[in-house]
Design a protein around this motif. Structure first.
Motif, PDB file in Angstrom:
ATOM      1  N   ALA B   2       1.177  -1.279  -0.371  1.00  0.00           N
ATOM      2  CA  ALA B   2       0.047   0.138  -0.406  1.00  0.00           C
ATOM      3  C   ALA B   2       0.678   1.324  -0.362  1.00  0.00           C
ATOM      4  CB  ALA B   2      -0.907  -0.085   1.034  1.00  0.00           C
ATOM      5  N   HIS B  27      -5.640   1.017   9.560  1.00  0.00           N
ATOM      6  CA  HIS B  27      -4.411  -0.547   8.792  1.00  0.00           C
ATOM      7  C   HIS B  27      -4.360  -1.361   9.865  1.00  0.00           C
ATOM      8  CE1 HIS B  27      -2.729   3.014  10.379  1.00  0.00           C
ATOM      9  NE2 HIS B  27      -1.589   2.371  10.434  1.00  0.00           N
ATOM     10  N   PRO B  33      -6.229  -0.079   0.513  1.00  0.00           N
ATOM     11  CA  PRO B  33      -5.248   0.556  -0.387  1.00  0.00           C
ATOM     12  C   PRO B  33      -4.490   1.508   0.006  1.00  0.00           C
ATOM     13  CG  PRO B  33      -7.399   1.663  -1.014  1.00  0.00           C
ATOM     14  CD  PRO B  33      -6.980   1.127   0.517  1.00  0.00           C
ATOM     15  N   LEU B  34      -4.530   2.250   1.238  1.00  0.00           N
ATOM     16  CA  LEU B  34      -3.663   3.300   1.359  1.00  0.00           C
ATOM     17  C   LEU B  34      -3.267   3.429   2.451  1.00  0.00           C
ATOM     18  CD1 LEU B  34      -5.615   6.437  -1.060  1.00  0.00           C
ATOM     19  CD2 LEU B  34      -2.513   5.657  -0.789  1.00  0.00           C
ATOM     20  N   LEU B 348     -11.050   5.126   2.252  1.00  0.00           N
ATOM     21  CA  LEU B 348      -9.875   4.941   1.593  1.00  0.00           C
ATOM     22  C   LEU B 348     -10.115   4.086   0.397  1.00  0.00           C
ATOM     23  CD1 LEU B 348      -7.363   4.419   5.195  1.00  0.00           C
ATOM     24  CD2 LEU B 348      -7.550   6.296   4.001  1.00  0.00           C
ATOM     25  N   GLY B 352      -8.802   4.247  -3.046  1.00  0.00           N
ATOM     26  CA  GLY B 352      -7.715   3.030  -3.772  1.00  0.00           C
ATOM     27  C   GLY B 352      -8.882   2.714  -4.729  1.00  0.00           C
ATOM     28  N   SER B 353      -9.631   2.959  -5.236  1.00  0.00           N
ATOM     29  CA  SER B 353     -10.950   2.573  -6.040  1.00  0.00           C
ATOM     30  C   SER B 353     -11.065   3.490  -6.751  1.00  0.00           C
ATOM     31  CB  SER B 353     -11.688   1.791  -5.800  1.00  0.00           C
ATOM     32  OG  SER B 353     -12.746   2.736  -5.264  1.00  0.00           O
TER      33      SER B 353
END
Lengths: 387, 387, 387, 387
Positions: B2, B27, B33-34, B348, B352-353
């Motif tokens: 990530a 996280h 993803p971040l 997040l 990411g998408s």
């Protein structure tokens, strides 16, 4: 400015994840005399341990717990492994002058637990502290319940009614995981969840269980094998193995105070997910709690006029309640993981003040003695067995 | 692996603490993803902000939010200030190409909210995302409730019954904090907690409120002044000031689907600490929820044989339930703060998408329109007022 | 030694059966100054009425209520018919010098209710007593709630939150019984169950509703016809008729005391069978009640230390509680029918002491005025409507 | 047209009042093949018995139960006296060809109970019926629970958890009433309330208790004397006498089906008024009940998708539920006394059909054997004791 303490954690499954959340969070929520530094995670599989360390926030990895114990980076060893390894790791850590937080049950046998308690007592004389992780003592509602009992709000205690009900192995096709194997887990529901209610009952009442009469049962005696007993709970084909622990344990008890106890631990209570319930009845009042509603404590004040008396639902989310002031406003409840944050907070506070935290290894040993008496009674036609 | 995103947060009181816990944790619990980097905290008082940053885990401090917005360290601006400042900060951040998470209510007026929604829409075209922080959508029980409604398990909806009950200003000596001042807070119970149940009702039903009839009331019209309106809630002697917001707001509503709604937001419900309750009745079933027991959802399946039908207490702690798989085993409940962790997780994931997260600023604007209709109706003899 | 009083009852459906149980039982449970003699039952169908009389314990039968009213055997007329007949029967009975117990709502219109109240006042001057049968005042938990409010245990009242939720017509194929026809029932959920919560709210608070803002709705506008509108609830083929009453009525209200009220009556709350709920919030405490658990009253004492405060579940089954001393030991609850036994007990006690029982026809008229204001507001865009 | 049966009742205290309400009511609520005629009440004190007969609705009085048994007016003898007199009265009644309803526990000893069961069996051959009054089987929720178990909705039963908790002797100054004297009551909490949960557990499971391990305790060993042990519960000065029965009894059990049981009966559970709780866990589902909310049954269907499973609160007030069709609409609950009305209804139905009602004296004997095993185990260091 707080100093730091390096933490080394052995094991990274369910308990390891919960402890990690606590170590990451405690100093952001509480004023603690030492800030934990998540230094070393230990797991036998290097790749898996590295992945876990990154995910959980640990700075480095060891595959041999002995190196973790000896590491200069580590001042406190947190033992999150199955019970069969507790004694060896804890004894080594204490000998190395490291503080020890050890998951429950303290050990799989009284002998191991006794050795650990003796080592802990000897270490304490050197300023090395130890604690057994009966995390439910740190549920705010239960910590507050203890204070109500200690303040005499229940009067003379007559009854303790404790049940720990789960249902995760109701299905006979659930596989033979390590928690169902005596050599790893020591016992079944008894040691895994029964240990919690034994500790809790003694904690809340401030009195020890003096004797028990018990029955235990294994309802499903064979289960599908798993490829690796430490792996995920997926069965591997049609091969089956023997369940060597109890599925359920029930016992009556007497406390040194004269109160009667009724205890039950089971993994076969369909629909009860983590229902750790306890009710205390005294001459001046009663308390009831269920972990499935962990932010509530039910208190009956028997000294009130009967017309307005009844069990009141106290939302244990007020700033006056234990631990709660560090968190959110009233009515904004806490979750399971907070019990661990509170646990390591209390350990760090004890380290800062140079005192011994509770519950001690001696407390853990006493719980082990009760579990042992339960097993001996169950093996001897339920005859009354002194702890 | 990530990437990272730098977060800058404006404000560090109750909401700031809750958001910080989310940014620190997300996280470690979820695959995102971040990874958030807690870069900058902004507060007007440098010393206090620095202390908060250290406590909450932020790397640096600014005293002017404009510098935070412009900082290269910051890719996402998290607005946790009172409502009178939301628009200015959010507009600047979006203009600077920063993603924005903004606390609710989106703004203190429809005009401000409309400007924000327009800016958000324009920014989205540039790939800059925004989200309004109606965190209760991320209570697992409520996210799951939404899926039951969307799956048709309730049939045709007839009734929505929503109440948000608190009691923190029952005492007339509680001081005149900023939440009781119209110029800071916009409104009282209506915007603070009423906004939540308006958003939630629309989220759960998938239908918008089309009209309302309302009454509002200020029970205690003068309260002790505090030395600083942004300071702690301690009164300063005998001086008193006027309460310029509502203590309670009640309204009936109609949804575009044809359902009827009953809404109530109050800070004068003695004994109700954070009782955000909602009940939905449909032709095929009903749902009931109370945040004071946030891990429970009560579901009545009206298609069952009447002899075995009834409201069932679903413990929303199964791995199949929204968000829960990241946490603990069944029966091990979550707490208030998890709603924020889930919120930033969803933000997040959207980043990411490359999609727009919900609830959008447009959703926030629509809630604002409902609140505005409530105030207009209350000011006009409760006459039916179209949103 | 108690004297006797002959009772004549008009109507023998649901309410008639409940009242019969009360007349049969009252003197066996309570010490009453007059023993009821179940003299005459009136029904239009002679055979059905005779069968009912034998089943329910009435000594004789009339098919014309006028003969019942004039009978020398009858000193008290108990009116259990639909609302469209109340006024005519009651006026005749009072004129004939017979005491009158009349089911609620008192009448189908304010004009009828006003005439009845005037007649009742005139009759009272002659020693002829009357009472409207708001039986829920006689739930021990609610009678006790009234005493707590009257004793000041709730302080200054802020909120009344009353809902009467049923679900017996959720199914659109449920037939068009008389309760769904305006000419018979006067209104729908509003008069049938809304009347109860209006009376109850005013009874509990000791304060009157001064104004309302309302919405009403008929979700299912056509239903299957039944062969006879007074017959059993079986549909007759595919013929349908119009539902001419409300399915649900919601309104906000203000009480003369300054409290705010939120009211809802519906027959479309799937899963709620007879959930008459009411919650009161005051400056010193709160009360909550749900008829589905009629032996419980939940009381929050806001004057306690917050750490031990919370809603307590009072089992209203103590000898100190209203009516309970006549029945069973603590914890042995009562049922729905006891409310009627208590009601006729209070009527008989009033007759014995030569006083007017409550609720009076004037109280019933006031409830009717509130219902009328609700209907007028709903017909006028929910505008605030003074009672 | 139903015939009649003359009833003679011996004893008129708490149980006598409850039975009288049943005999007065049963034929008004249910269609029964025989209408009870309340012929004779028997009490030793003629004046008191006469007053009771008038109050409770009995036509005549006897002071010697032998005359009642022999009376031509009496076809059914209802025994509501303390347990020490059950055997003699029942044996005489059966010998005289009278049907017998006998309060529980059937007798104070196994020998007496065995004699009664033998006599009942012999009488049944002559068409003379007998029944022991375990009234809780007639709670609609529990009768319905039995049908769910019998229908296999719980699968294979694993756990029975039964508690009967009261608190009426928590105060050590509560006097030495007959229920605290072994010669009158046979035992304390064990026989009075423990008998109910033993019967209920066996009834619900359809399985018998095969062995037990028990502890009993008398917390308060001396209490103030009362002037007459059969009189009201008022103490007489400072004289004290010995409590000769148990205050609490706890035992573990095994059922012939393989299920484990945990039982507790106590009068020292402060705040629990009549909390007869039972929970069953099986492989396919679970049930939970508490008499303090007697109209509710909680059912968990373990065969559902886990995401929508949970204990559902069934209001056992539907016409489909046992006994309920005779009473009120859904949501209009019943009370304690209805259990007796249902009991005599079932007895009358059995008489009409010439069948033996349940529970039989043989069932009562089996309960007595369990109680005896409990006492023997408690006296023998809790050793496992076969029933």
């Amino acid at each position: 400015m707080a100093g730091q303490i390096g933490v080394g954690m052995v094991g990274y499954a369910f308990m390891g994840a919960a402890h990690s959340q606590a170590w990451r969070t405690v100093h952001h929520a509480f004023d603690v005399p030492l800030t934990p530094r998540m230094a070393v995670l230990c797991g036998r599989d290097a790749a898996a341990a590295s992945a876990a360390a990154e995910k959980l926030g640990w700075a480095s990895v060891e595959t041999d717990w002995k190196r973790l114990v000896e590491s200069d980076e580590v001042g406190l060893v947190d033992i999150c492994t199955p019970g069969d390894t507790h004694a060896e790791i804890a004894l080594a850590a204490l000998a190395a002058g490291k503080h020890v937080l050890c998951e429950k049950p303290l050990a799989n046998t009284v002998a191991e637990a006794a050795a650990m308690a003796a080592a802990a007592e000897e270490a304490a004389a050197r300023g090395v502290r130890s604690m057994v992780a009966f995390n439910y003592r740190r549920v705010p509602a239960l910590a507050f319940a203890r204070s109500l009992v200690a303040d005499g709000r229940l009067g003379e205690l007559r009854h303790v009614r404790a049940q720990y009900l789960q249902d995760w192995i109701v299905d006979p096709e659930f596989p033979l995981v390590w928690r169902l194997q005596k050599e790893r887990a020591g016992s079944g529901a008894l040691g895994d969840i029964g240990a919690h209610i034994v500790d809790l009952a003694q904690f809340l009442t401030g009195s020890r269980i003096s004797g028990v009469s018990a029955v235990t049962e294994t309802f499903v005696r064979e289960r599908p094998l798993v490829a690796s007993s430490s792996g995920p709970a997926a069965s591997s084909g049609s091969a089956r193995g023997e369940v060597t622990v109890d599925d359920a344990a029930l016992f009556t008890a007497r406390f040194s105070s004269g109160a009667l106890g009724s205890f039950e631990a089971t993994r076969f209570a369909a629909g009860r997910k983590n229902s750790m319930r306890i009710e205390l009845n005294g001459s001046a009042g009663s308390l009831a709690f269920d972990f499935e509603a962990m932010n509530e404590l039910h208190f009956h004040d028997h000294t009130l006029d009967p017309s307005v008396a009844g069990f009141r639902r106290i939302l244990v989310t007020e700033p006056e309640h234990p631990y709660v002031g560090a968190w959110w406003p009233p009515g904004h409840g806490l979750g399971y993981e907070h019990t661990f944050t509170h646990e390591v907070r209390d350990f760090l506070v004890a380290l800062g003040s140079g005192t011994d935290p509770a519950p001690s290894f001696a407390d853990g040993l006493q719980v082990q003695r009760v579990l042992d008496a339960v097993e001996r009674s169950a093996a001897a036609d339920s005859v009354w067995t002194v702890v």
